[in-house]
Design a protein around this motif. Structure first.
Motif, PDB file in Angstrom:
ATOM      1  N   GLY A   1      32.729  -5.197 -56.891  1.00 58.48           N
ATOM      2  CA  GLY A   1      33.842  -5.662 -57.706  1.00 58.48           C
ATOM      3  C   GLY A   1      33.384  -6.264 -59.023  1.00 58.48           C
ATOM      4  N   PHE A   2      34.337  -6.623 -59.832  1.00 63.63           N
ATOM      5  CA  PHE A   2      34.050  -7.140 -61.174  1.00 63.63           C
ATOM      6  C   PHE A   2      33.262  -8.440 -61.118  1.00 63.63           C
ATOM      7  CE2 PHE A   2      35.190  -9.653 -64.919  1.00 63.63           C
ATOM      8  CZ  PHE A   2      34.817  -8.779 -65.921  1.00 63.63           C
ATOM      9  N   TRP A   3      33.573  -9.310 -60.147  1.00 65.89           N
ATOM     10  CA  TRP A   3      32.927 -10.619 -60.070  1.00 65.89           C
ATOM     11  C   TRP A   3      31.691 -10.612 -59.170  1.00 65.89           C
ATOM     12  CZ3 TRP A   3      34.705 -13.544 -63.739  1.00 65.89           C
ATOM     13  CH2 TRP A   3      36.025 -13.436 -64.141  1.00 65.89           C
ATOM     14  N   GLY A   4      31.363  -9.494 -58.595  1.00 69.19           N
ATOM     15  CA  GLY A   4      30.176  -9.409 -57.766  1.00 69.19           C
ATOM     16  C   GLY A   4      30.254 -10.260 -56.508  1.00 69.19           C
ATOM     17  N   ARG A   5      31.443 -10.361 -55.950  1.00 71.43           N
ATOM     18  CA  ARG A   5      31.594 -11.171 -54.745  1.00 71.43           C
ATOM     19  C   ARG A   5      31.059 -10.444 -53.515  1.00 71.43           C
ATOM     20  NH1 ARG A   5      37.849 -12.962 -56.020  1.00 71.43           N
ATOM     21  NH2 ARG A   5      37.360 -14.503 -57.652  1.00 71.43           N
ATOM     22  N   ALA A   6      30.590 -11.243 -52.559  1.00 69.17           N
ATOM     23  CA  ALA A   6      30.057 -10.675 -51.318  1.00 69.17           C
ATOM     24  C   ALA A   6      31.182 -10.027 -50.523  1.00 69.17           C
ATOM     25  CB  ALA A   6      29.379 -11.760 -50.499  1.00 69.17           C
ATOM     26  N   ARG A   7      30.987  -8.771 -50.165  1.00 67.50           N
ATOM     27  CA  ARG A   7      31.981  -8.037 -49.396  1.00 67.50           C
ATOM     28  C   ARG A   7      31.520  -7.759 -47.958  1.00 67.50           C
ATOM     29  NH1 ARG A   7      34.685  -3.504 -53.396  1.00 67.50           N
ATOM     30  NH2 ARG A   7      35.646  -4.979 -54.858  1.00 67.50           N
ATOM     31  N   GLY A   8      30.384  -8.228 -47.635  1.00 62.51           N
ATOM     32  CA  GLY A   8      29.830  -8.019 -46.306  1.00 62.51           C
ATOM     33  C   GLY A   8      28.351  -8.365 -46.317  1.00 62.51           C
ATOM     34  N   ALA A   9      27.681  -8.029 -45.245  1.00 62.64           N
ATOM     35  CA  ALA A   9      26.255  -8.315 -45.157  1.00 62.64           C
ATOM     36  C   ALA A   9      25.578  -7.273 -44.281  1.00 62.64           C
ATOM     37  CB  ALA A   9      26.020  -9.710 -44.588  1.00 62.64           C
ATOM     38  N   VAL A  10      24.404  -6.846 -44.727  1.00 63.71           N
ATOM     39  CA  VAL A  10      23.565  -5.970 -43.918  1.00 63.71           C
ATOM     40  C   VAL A  10      22.776  -6.849 -42.960  1.00 63.71           C
ATOM     41  CG1 VAL A  10      21.647  -4.342 -43.924  1.00 63.71           C
ATOM     42  CG2 VAL A  10      23.394  -4.217 -45.708  1.00 63.71           C
ATOM     43  N   LYS A  11      23.008  -6.681 -41.672  1.00 59.68           N
ATOM     44  CA  LYS A  11      22.355  -7.522 -40.662  1.00 59.68           C
ATOM     45  C   LYS A  11      21.040  -6.867 -40.250  1.00 59.68           C
ATOM     46  CE  LYS A  11      26.822  -9.251 -39.059  1.00 59.68           C
ATOM     47  NZ  LYS A  11      27.752  -9.390 -37.922  1.00 59.68           N
ATOM     48  N   ALA A  12      20.024  -7.056 -41.107  1.00 59.51           N
ATOM     49  CA  ALA A  12      18.736  -6.412 -40.878  1.00 59.51           C
ATOM     50  C   ALA A  12      18.048  -6.958 -39.633  1.00 59.51           C
ATOM     51  CB  ALA A  12      17.834  -6.588 -42.096  1.00 59.51           C
ATOM     52  N   VAL A  13      18.100  -8.267 -39.449  1.00 63.64           N
ATOM     53  CA  VAL A  13      17.595  -8.932 -38.236  1.00 63.64           C
ATOM     54  C   VAL A  13      18.732  -9.807 -37.742  1.00 63.64           C
ATOM     55  CG1 VAL A  13      15.857 -10.486 -37.274  1.00 63.64           C
ATOM     56  CG2 VAL A  13      15.219  -8.896 -39.085  1.00 63.64           C
ATOM     57  N   ASP A  14      19.098  -9.655 -36.475  1.00 64.37           N
ATOM     58  CA  ASP A  14      20.333 -10.279 -36.018  1.00 64.37           C
ATOM     59  C   ASP A  14      20.165 -10.967 -34.667  1.00 64.37           C
ATOM     60  OD1 ASP A  14      23.016 -10.971 -36.293  1.00 64.37           O
ATOM     61  OD2 ASP A  14      23.719  -9.172 -35.264  1.00 64.37           O
ATOM     62  N   GLY A  15      19.412 -12.073 -34.676  1.00 61.60           N
ATOM     63  CA  GLY A  15      19.282 -12.871 -33.460  1.00 61.60           C
ATOM     64  C   GLY A  15      18.057 -12.536 -32.637  1.00 61.60           C
ATOM     65  N   VAL A  16      16.890 -12.563 -33.259  1.00 62.52           N
ATOM     66  CA  VAL A  16      15.638 -12.234 -32.560  1.00 62.52           C
ATOM     67  C   VAL A  16      14.976 -13.505 -32.051  1.00 62.52           C
ATOM     68  CG1 VAL A  16      13.267 -11.408 -32.905  1.00 62.52           C
ATOM     69  CG2 VAL A  16      15.200 -10.079 -33.769  1.00 62.52           C
ATOM     70  N   GLY A  17      14.520 -13.457 -30.820  1.00 60.72           N
ATOM     71  CA  GLY A  17      13.755 -14.563 -30.246  1.00 60.72           C
ATOM     72  C   GLY A  17      12.540 -14.032 -29.525  1.00 60.72           C
ATOM     73  N   LEU A  18      11.363 -14.569 -29.819  1.00 63.98           N
ATOM     74  CA  LEU A  18      10.139 -14.129 -29.152  1.00 63.98           C
ATOM     75  C   LEU A  18       9.041 -15.160 -29.370  1.00 63.98           C
ATOM     76  CD1 LEU A  18       8.119 -13.008 -31.633  1.00 63.98           C
ATOM     77  CD2 LEU A  18       9.680 -11.082 -31.520  1.00 63.98           C
ATOM     78  N   ASP A  19       7.999 -15.064 -28.540  1.00 66.93           N
ATOM     79  CA  ASP A  19       6.792 -15.869 -28.695  1.00 66.93           C
ATOM     80  C   ASP A  19       5.613 -14.929 -28.905  1.00 66.93           C
ATOM     81  OD1 ASP A  19       8.240 -18.163 -28.264  1.00 66.93           O
ATOM     82  OD2 ASP A  19       7.569 -18.447 -26.190  1.00 66.93           O
ATOM     83  N   VAL A  20       4.667 -15.341 -29.739  1.00 67.50           N
ATOM     84  CA  VAL A  20       3.421 -14.603 -29.924  1.00 67.50           C
ATOM     85  C   VAL A  20       2.292 -15.542 -29.534  1.00 67.50           C
ATOM     86  CG1 VAL A  20       1.940 -13.346 -31.527  1.00 67.50           C
ATOM     87  CG2 VAL A  20       4.428 -13.256 -31.809  1.00 67.50           C
TER      88      VAL A  20
END
Length: 350
Positions: A21-40
């Motif tokens: 849009g004209f004002w560059g407002r956020a229209r959504g989000a790409v959920k590249a990582v979405d709730g990862v839990g782990l131990d190394v």
């Protein structure tokens, strides 16, 4: 190898806003990582696999705070990384390093190998004096199996495998504890890949390194990894010791991945599990289990609920409702948040 996790990740999310849009407002989000839990665990190699676009490279960079997390917790050797400024993180940078996928793009074409490998020591104020720095740089070149004459050459004068050796040398120059290897062999010839993998294994044995090894090649991951995490659409769907995962995968997506691995025996009968369709967009992921639109075992429950990582015993866990019955036989493992529990002790890497 000690039992204390070097890296603890809880409910980590990395969302990239999509603006328009004209004002560059956020229209959504790409959920590249979405709730990862782990131990190394210190000294192990955690393999990270999945289709292109599943978020594994974003996760690897977020672990080092090269990509800013949207939410969640990252603890490195007991210290919380999220929320810290770049200045506060600087003392920890020397203990966390990254090996890039493209060795040519990751090296400054205007710097010689001597300058590239000497730069980390200069930035962190180590190796006092030019003489000590020269000795450290020369030792790195020797460890990589490169000739001393390479010190005064530029990146474009080397082959792809040699450039990746230089990138690895730069990553281990300051003797880090954790190295994230982001597909370190995918840009190399097949004949060179084994050499680089064996080099990484030898360096781990000699220096006590801990790896997060990101790759597409499932056979290479099996060879180098202590444990393997399988990602799909920003989430970990299965996590297990490498031998157990390859012998008995429990998630339908993992089963499909392993069935696609080529077998070097034309006379050997094998069953290929075909997965229909394409991975959904991380901009608009499906409700419930993200894999359900492509899963041959999908139930109505899969469309409504997101399965947690069910602990199946011996450090094996899978985010699938088909594994729920087996999980009831195992005492649940406590966790400080996120989807993954604390895993059993891994064995030494092969």
């Amino acid at each position: 190898m000690t039992s204390e996790p070097l890296l603890q990740v809880r409910d980590l999310k990395v969302h990239f806003p999509v603006r328009g849009g004209f004002w560059g407002r956020a229209r959504g989000a790409v959920k590249a990582v979405d709730g990862v839990g782990l131990d190394v665990v210190r000294g192990e190699t955690l393999g990270l696999v999945g289709e292109s676009g599943c978020g594994k490279s974003t996760l690897g960079r977020a672990l080092l705070r090269l990509v800013e997390p949207t939410a969640g917790s990252i603890r490195f050797d007991g210290q919380e990384l999220t929320g810290q400024s770049q200045r506060q993180l600087r003392p920890l940078r020397r203990r966390m390093q990254l090996v890039f996928q493209d060795p040519y793009a990751s090296l400054n074409p205007r710097m010689t190998v001597r300058d590239i490998l000497g730069e980390p020591f200069a930035i962190h104020g180590l190796a006092r004096g030019r003489g000590e720095r020269e000795r450290e740089v020369a030792a790195l070149v020797d460890a990589m199996g490169l000739p001393r004459e390479a010190l005064d050459r530029y990146p474009h004068e080397f082959s792809g495998g040699q450039r990746q050796r230089i990138g690895i040398a730069r990553a281990i120059a300051l003797r880090p504890d954790l190295v994230v290897a982001d597909e370190p062999i995918s840009a190399l010839d097949v004949s060179i890949q084994a050499q680089i993998v064996n080099l990484l294994v030898d360096l781990q044995r000699e220096r006590g390194l801990t790896y997060v090894f990101i790759a597409h090649d499932l056979k290479i991951v099996e060879y180098v990894s202590t444990r393997v995490a399988v990602m799909y659409l920003g989430r970990i769907v299965e996590l297990a010791p490498a031998a157990d995962l390859y012998r008995r995968p429990r998630h339908p997506y993992t089963q499909a991945l392993l069935s696609a691995v080529p077998v070097p025996d034309p006379g050997r009968a094998r069953t290929r599990m075909l997965v229909p369709g394409e991975p959904p967009s991380p901009l608009n992921p499906p409700t419930g289990c993200a894999f359900h639109p492509r899963c041959p075992h999908a139930m109505e429950r899969c469309r409504r609920e997101t399965p947690p990582l069910y602990p199946l015993g011996a450090g094996h866990s899978a985010a699938c409702f088909l594994a729920e019955g087996d999980a009831r036989e195992v005492a649940p493992t406590p966790t400080s948040g996120g989807e993954a529990g604390v895993l059993a002790q891994p064995s030494s890497p092969g």
